[in-house]
Scaffold this motif. Sequence first.
Motif, PDB file in Angstrom:
ATOM      1  N   ASP A 125       0.845  -1.198   0.000  1.00 42.08           N
ATOM      2  CA  ASP A 125       0.000   0.000   0.000  1.00 42.08           C
ATOM      3  C   ASP A 125       0.879   1.246   0.000  1.00 42.08           C
ATOM      4  OD1 ASP A 125      -1.848   2.030   0.356  1.00 42.08           O
ATOM      5  OD2 ASP A 125      -2.502   1.364   2.342  1.00 42.08           O
ATOM      6  N   VAL A 126       1.163   1.746  -1.191  1.00 43.81           N
ATOM      7  CA  VAL A 126       2.074   2.881  -1.353  1.00 43.81           C
ATOM      8  C   VAL A 126       1.510   4.178  -0.765  1.00 43.81           C
ATOM      9  CG1 VAL A 126       1.311   3.578  -3.660  1.00 43.81           C
ATOM     10  CG2 VAL A 126       3.690   3.942  -2.993  1.00 43.81           C
ATOM     11  N   TYR A 127       0.219   4.211  -0.473  1.00 45.64           N
ATOM     12  CA  TYR A 127      -0.421   5.425   0.036  1.00 45.64           C
ATOM     13  C   TYR A 127      -0.658   5.392   1.543  1.00 45.64           C
ATOM     14  CZ  TYR A 127      -1.275   5.922  -4.936  1.00 45.64           C
ATOM     15  OH  TYR A 127      -1.103   6.010  -6.290  1.00 45.64           O
ATOM     16  N   ASN A 128      -0.047   4.475   2.249  1.00 40.91           N
ATOM     17  CA  ASN A 128      -0.299   4.300   3.670  1.00 40.91           C
ATOM     18  C   ASN A 128       0.424   5.382   4.482  1.00 40.91           C
ATOM     19  OD1 ASN A 128       0.065   3.244   6.457  1.00 40.91           O
ATOM     20  ND2 ASN A 128      -1.165   1.577   5.618  1.00 40.91           N
ATOM     21  N   ALA A 129      -0.346   6.316   5.003  1.00 40.29           N
ATOM     22  CA  ALA A 129       0.223   7.440   5.743  1.00 40.29           C
ATOM     23  C   ALA A 129       0.951   6.986   7.007  1.00 40.29           C
ATOM     24  CB  ALA A 129      -0.878   8.434   6.100  1.00 40.29           C
ATOM     25  N   LYS A 130       0.402   6.001   7.698  1.00 32.76           N
ATOM     26  CA  LYS A 130       1.035   5.514   8.931  1.00 32.76           C
ATOM     27  C   LYS A 130       2.424   4.953   8.634  1.00 32.76           C
ATOM     28  CE  LYS A 130       0.357   2.340  12.790  1.00 32.76           C
ATOM     29  NZ  LYS A 130      -0.508   1.313  13.374  1.00 32.76           N
ATOM     30  N   ALA A 131       2.587   4.300   7.496  1.00 28.90           N
ATOM     31  CA  ALA A 131       3.897   3.755   7.126  1.00 28.90           C
ATOM     32  C   ALA A 131       4.921   4.882   6.986  1.00 28.90           C
ATOM     33  CB  ALA A 131       3.794   2.959   5.828  1.00 28.90           C
ATOM     34  N   PHE A 133       4.743   7.785   8.384  1.00 29.37           N
ATOM     35  CA  PHE A 133       4.972   8.352   9.716  1.00 29.37           C
ATOM     36  C   PHE A 133       5.997   7.521  10.490  1.00 29.37           C
ATOM     37  CE2 PHE A 133       4.081   8.857  14.224  1.00 29.37           C
ATOM     38  CZ  PHE A 133       4.152  10.232  14.345  1.00 29.37           C
ATOM     39  N   ILE A 134       5.832   6.208  10.484  1.00 31.42           N
ATOM     40  CA  ILE A 134       6.781   5.339  11.195  1.00 31.42           C
ATOM     41  C   ILE A 134       8.177   5.479  10.589  1.00 31.42           C
ATOM     42  CG2 ILE A 134       7.386   2.932  11.721  1.00 31.42           C
ATOM     43  CD1 ILE A 134       4.334   2.379  11.871  1.00 31.42           C
ATOM     44  N   LYS A 135       8.229   5.565   9.276  1.00 33.75           N
ATOM     45  CA  LYS A 135       9.518   5.769   8.605  1.00 33.75           C
ATOM     46  C   LYS A 135      10.156   7.073   9.090  1.00 33.75           C
ATOM     47  CE  LYS A 135      10.994   4.569   4.073  1.00 33.75           C
ATOM     48  NZ  LYS A 135      10.728   4.558   2.632  1.00 33.75           N
ATOM     49  N   GLY A 136       9.343   8.128   9.167  1.00 37.11           N
ATOM     50  CA  GLY A 136       9.840   9.413   9.653  1.00 37.11           C
ATOM     51  C   GLY A 136      10.362   9.329  11.076  1.00 37.11           C
ATOM     52  N   MET A 137       9.649   8.593  11.928  1.00 36.30           N
ATOM     53  CA  MET A 137      10.103   8.434  13.318  1.00 36.30           C
ATOM     54  C   MET A 137      11.438   7.705  13.368  1.00 36.30           C
ATOM     55  SD  MET A 137       7.978  10.046  15.206  1.00 36.30           S
ATOM     56  CE  MET A 137       8.511   9.474  16.814  1.00 36.30           C
ATOM     57  N   ASN A 138      11.603   6.689  12.534  1.00 40.68           N
ATOM     58  CA  ASN A 138      12.884   5.984  12.477  1.00 40.68           C
ATOM     59  C   ASN A 138      14.014   6.938  12.106  1.00 40.68           C
ATOM     60  OD1 ASN A 138      12.985   2.897  12.786  1.00 40.68           O
ATOM     61  ND2 ASN A 138      11.074   3.217  11.682  1.00 40.68           N
ATOM     62  N   TYR A 139      13.790   7.718  11.062  1.00 41.51           N
ATOM     63  CA  TYR A 139      14.821   8.665  10.629  1.00 41.51           C
ATOM     64  C   TYR A 139      15.091   9.710  11.709  1.00 41.51           C
ATOM     65  CZ  TYR A 139      14.692   6.802   5.870  1.00 41.51           C
ATOM     66  OH  TYR A 139      14.792   5.991   4.768  1.00 41.51           O
ATOM     67  N   LYS A 140      14.032  10.169  12.374  1.00 41.07           N
ATOM     68  CA  LYS A 140      14.202  11.154  13.448  1.00 41.07           C
ATOM     69  C   LYS A 140      15.073  10.572  14.561  1.00 41.07           C
ATOM     70  CE  LYS A 140      11.450  13.753  16.812  1.00 41.07           C
ATOM     71  NZ  LYS A 140      11.872  13.102  18.039  1.00 41.07           N
ATOM     72  N   TYR A 141      14.734   9.361  15.006  1.00 37.92           N
ATOM     73  CA  TYR A 141      15.519   8.738  16.077  1.00 37.92           C
ATOM     74  C   TYR A 141      16.947   8.439  15.639  1.00 37.92           C
ATOM     75  CZ  TYR A 141      11.145   7.989  18.662  1.00 37.92           C
ATOM     76  OH  TYR A 141       9.963   8.154  19.341  1.00 37.92           O
ATOM     77  N   ALA A 142      17.123   8.129  14.364  1.00 35.71           N
ATOM     78  CA  ALA A 142      18.463   7.827  13.850  1.00 35.71           C
ATOM     79  C   ALA A 142      19.268   9.101  13.579  1.00 35.71           C
ATOM     80  CB  ALA A 142      18.363   6.979  12.583  1.00 35.71           C
ATOM     81  N   GLN A 153       6.262  14.709   5.723  1.00 32.77           N
ATOM     82  CA  GLN A 153       5.528  15.448   4.687  1.00 32.77           C
ATOM     83  C   GLN A 153       4.736  14.489   3.799  1.00 32.77           C
ATOM     84  OE1 GLN A 153       8.821  17.714   3.073  1.00 32.77           O
ATOM     85  NE2 GLN A 153       8.135  19.567   4.131  1.00 32.77           N
ATOM     86  N   THR A 154       5.333  13.360   3.473  1.00 27.60           N
ATOM     87  CA  THR A 154       4.610  12.379   2.664  1.00 27.60           C
ATOM     88  C   THR A 154       3.411  11.832   3.440  1.00 27.60           C
ATOM     89  OG1 THR A 154       6.669  11.797   1.539  1.00 27.60           O
ATOM     90  CG2 THR A 154       4.837  10.264   1.301  1.00 27.60           C
ATOM     91  N   ALA A 155       3.569  11.655   4.736  1.00 29.89           N
ATOM     92  CA  ALA A 155       2.449  11.177   5.562  1.00 29.89           C
ATOM     93  C   ALA A 155       1.272  12.143   5.483  1.00 29.89           C
ATOM     94  CB  ALA A 155       2.895  10.985   7.012  1.00 29.89           C
ATOM     95  N   VAL A 156       1.538  13.457   5.582  1.00 31.72           N
ATOM     96  CA  VAL A 156       0.422  14.411   5.530  1.00 31.72           C
ATOM     97  C   VAL A 156      -0.098  14.591   4.104  1.00 31.72           C
ATOM     98  CG1 VAL A 156       1.049  15.595   7.658  1.00 31.72           C
ATOM     99  CG2 VAL A 156       1.887  16.482   5.475  1.00 31.72           C
ATOM    100  N   GLU A 157       0.713  14.285   3.112  1.00 30.33           N
ATOM    101  CA  GLU A 157       0.209  14.286   1.737  1.00 30.33           C
ATOM    102  C   GLU A 157      -0.781  13.139   1.539  1.00 30.33           C
ATOM    103  OE1 GLU A 157       3.665  14.033  -0.763  1.00 30.33           O
ATOM    104  OE2 GLU A 157       4.347  16.045  -0.194  1.00 30.33           O
ATOM    105  N   GLN A 158      -0.505  11.996   2.169  1.00 31.72           N
ATOM    106  CA  GLN A 158      -1.392  10.838   2.036  1.00 31.72           C
ATOM    107  C   GLN A 158      -2.636  10.963   2.904  1.00 31.72           C
ATOM    108  OE1 GLN A 158      -0.626   8.873  -0.460  1.00 31.72           O
ATOM    109  NE2 GLN A 158       1.209  10.136  -0.624  1.00 31.72           N
TER     110      GLN A 158
END
Length: 192
Positions: A125-131, A133-142, A153-158
Amino acid sequence: VSDTVKVEKKDDLETINKKLRKDPNNPDLYYERAQIELDKKLPEDALNDINRSLDLDSTKAEFLLFKSELAFRKGNGFEARELIQKSIDYNPAHVESFLKLAEIQMYTHQYEESIKNVNSALKVDVYNAKAYFIKGMNYKYAGDTSKAVSSFQTAVEQNTEYYEAYIKLGLLYATVSDQFAVSYFNNALKLK
């Protein structure tokens, strides 16, 4: 980030019990009752019912994820992870299973593995906003702020109503005194 696996609960316990008396081998009814029991703070009853569901259908992703949530709440992360992996093995296109595993990996600082599971979910599901968001959290923590911003930004676009993503964007932009921070916070305020 965590969302308990839920179905729409239209019935109360009494109604579900009546349905179970008529159809005692229906795993979906035990699952529905388990969710109601958990909401009513009856975790042992919920565990008994989800086990009945799994006895009747051991491959259904929703049942496995619900039991993993119960295991996680009891502090048994290993069992929770095994149940999620089993769900993925049985249901390789079940997005929520990949995302639940990705969350656990994120919280245990396994960012690369977590992002791989997010990407597996996005293949389905290429349009999954939660995915995103989780990706963003990973990058933030890393510590990769630019990729975190891009993912949020992609999460809020979806999903233009993704409150948590707007908050994260506002916070990230606020750290560099960027004017965009205010607009992201305003978007979040419009939602709540």
